[in-house]
Design a protein around this motif. Sequence first.
Motif, short mmCIF file in Angstrom:
data_model
loop_
_atom_site.label_atom_id
_atom_site.label_comp_id
_atom_site.label_asym_id
_atom_site.label_seq_id
_atom_site.Cartn_x
_atom_site.Cartn_y
_atom_site.Cartn_z
N ALA A 138 -24.64 43.97 35.88
CA ALA A 138 -23.42 43.60 35.16
C ALA A 138 -22.19 44.01 35.94
O ALA A 138 -22.25 44.84 36.85
CB ALA A 138 -23.41 44.27 33.77
N GLN A 139 -21.07 43.40 35.60
CA GLN A 139 -19.76 43.82 36.07
C GLN A 139 -19.06 44.50 34.90
O GLN A 139 -18.94 43.90 33.82
CB GLN A 139 -18.94 42.61 36.55
CG GLN A 139 -19.48 41.92 37.79
CD GLN A 139 -19.30 42.76 39.03
OE1 GLN A 139 -18.32 43.50 39.17
NE2 GLN A 139 -20.24 42.67 39.96
N ARG A 140 -18.63 45.72 35.07
CA ARG A 140 -18.03 46.47 33.98
C ARG A 140 -16.73 47.13 34.44
O ARG A 140 -16.59 47.53 35.60
CB ARG A 140 -18.99 47.56 33.48
CG ARG A 140 -20.23 47.01 32.79
CD ARG A 140 -19.87 46.42 31.44
NE ARG A 140 -21.04 45.87 30.75
CZ ARG A 140 -21.34 44.58 30.69
NH1 ARG A 140 -20.54 43.70 31.31
NH2 ARG A 140 -22.40 44.16 30.04
N THR A 141 -15.79 47.22 33.50
CA THR A 141 -14.55 47.95 33.73
C THR A 141 -14.70 49.31 33.08
O THR A 141 -14.99 49.40 31.88
CB THR A 141 -13.34 47.22 33.14
OG1 THR A 141 -13.21 45.93 33.76
CG2 THR A 141 -12.05 48.00 33.37
N ILE A 142 -14.52 50.38 33.85
CA ILE A 142 -14.70 51.73 33.33
C ILE A 142 -13.37 52.48 33.37
O ILE A 142 -12.52 52.23 34.24
CB ILE A 142 -15.77 52.51 34.11
CG1 ILE A 142 -15.35 52.68 35.57
CG2 ILE A 142 -17.12 51.82 34.01
CD1 ILE A 142 -16.26 53.61 36.35
N LEU A 143 -13.21 53.37 32.42
CA LEU A 143 -12.01 54.22 32.35
C LEU A 143 -12.39 55.62 32.78
O LEU A 143 -13.34 56.21 32.25
CB LEU A 143 -11.45 54.24 30.92
CG LEU A 143 -10.31 55.23 30.65
CD1 LEU A 143 -9.05 54.81 31.42
CD2 LEU A 143 -10.02 55.33 29.16
N LEU A 144 -11.65 56.17 33.74
CA LEU A 144 -11.86 57.53 34.20
C LEU A 144 -10.62 58.36 33.94
O LEU A 144 -9.50 57.85 33.95
CB LEU A 144 -12.17 57.55 35.71
CG LEU A 144 -13.42 56.79 36.17
CD1 LEU A 144 -13.57 56.91 37.68
CD2 LEU A 144 -14.67 57.30 35.47
N GLN A 145 -10.82 59.65 33.70
CA GLN A 145 -9.71 60.58 33.48
C GLN A 145 -9.89 61.79 34.39
O GLN A 145 -10.90 62.48 34.34
CB GLN A 145 -9.66 61.02 32.01
CG GLN A 145 -9.29 59.88 31.06
CD GLN A 145 -9.14 60.38 29.64
OE1 GLN A 145 -9.98 61.08 29.11
NE2 GLN A 145 -8.03 60.01 29.01
N LEU A 146 -8.87 62.01 35.22
CA LEU A 146 -8.91 63.09 36.22
C LEU A 146 -7.91 64.18 35.85
O LEU A 146 -6.73 63.89 35.62
CB LEU A 146 -8.55 62.52 37.60
CG LEU A 146 -8.44 63.52 38.74
CD1 LEU A 146 -9.81 64.08 39.07
CD2 LEU A 146 -7.82 62.87 39.97
N PRO A 147 -8.34 65.45 35.77
CA PRO A 147 -7.41 66.53 35.45
C PRO A 147 -6.37 66.71 36.57
O PRO A 147 -6.72 66.69 37.77
CB PRO A 147 -8.32 67.76 35.36
CG PRO A 147 -9.68 67.22 35.14
CD PRO A 147 -9.73 65.92 35.86
N THR A 148 -5.12 66.87 36.18
CA THR A 148 -4.04 67.14 37.13
C THR A 148 -3.14 68.22 36.56
O THR A 148 -3.13 68.47 35.36
CB THR A 148 -3.19 65.88 37.41
OG1 THR A 148 -2.61 65.42 36.17
CG2 THR A 148 -4.04 64.76 38.01
#
Length: 311
Positions: free
Chosen positions: A144-154
Amino acid sequence: MKYKDYYAILGVERTAAQDDIKRAYRKLARKYHPDISKHADAEDRFKELGEAYEVLKDPEKRAAYDRMGTGWRAGQDFQPPPNWDEGFEFSGAGEQAGTDAGLNDFFEAMFRGERTAHARPSHTTSQDHHARVAIDIEDAYRGAQRTILLQLPTVDAHGHVSLQSRTLNVSIPKGVRAGQHLRLVGQGGTGVGGGPAGDLYLEISFREHPHFRVDGSDVLLDLPVAPWEAALGGQVTVPTPDGKVDMTVPMGSAGGRRLRLKGKGIPGKPPGDLYVILNIVLPPADSERAKAAYDTMRQAFDFDPRARLYG
């Protein structure tokens, strides 16, 4: 594992800046240092402070700690919420912890494990990042082709930890397994001194499915069957993550019997199998006709379901 309120241990608010956490720790560490403190519990308090500081001083560990929720009470039996770390991006570049206890041990296992699995040579200027993402089991069957959301601590200019979001388009390969890592070249941290960006490693997990369970490359399904299907046998239609298939239920099957559909598990070389576990479901006696049918069964069988209980 018992929950520990690291903010309460250090006497700071959850919104405290990183410098505030450092100052609070240094003040309390002097107060409870076993070599100078006269408090009876000084050694225990000092260790507890060290554990709290090892997590909260590291922006990535602190953000992970915060993601697990705020409704926990100190001393409460604690398990991380399901999928709490989905989409949580981290470098694992923080300092090694100096203690091995409780939640801190949990965080060390999380961050050190990823860092060790994809360690680069010490001379490299690239910084790899890691994240866990959940996909549907159907994606592993078809790709599949999927759009993923990532969250990086800053950490912002005022020393407060926040999460920076980004989205990526990702190709999920057919046959991917839980625990497998997908490498996205150049999607990790910015290279030091103008060097190339590091890579991003996505660890695959499967979202909970209402019907299917995954065990390595095998898939399990609890299949409801009627009493006459189990007793007399016959053809039934079985759903799989890749469509429906026909299966023969052998005559005289009991509840809990496992039937194997070879090669119908997660694709691969070799593919896994799909195990169908029979669950005999009784129809309701909700009409006069249904009640009469049950009464006919009672008279037709010399059957005591509790015979084994009597020896």
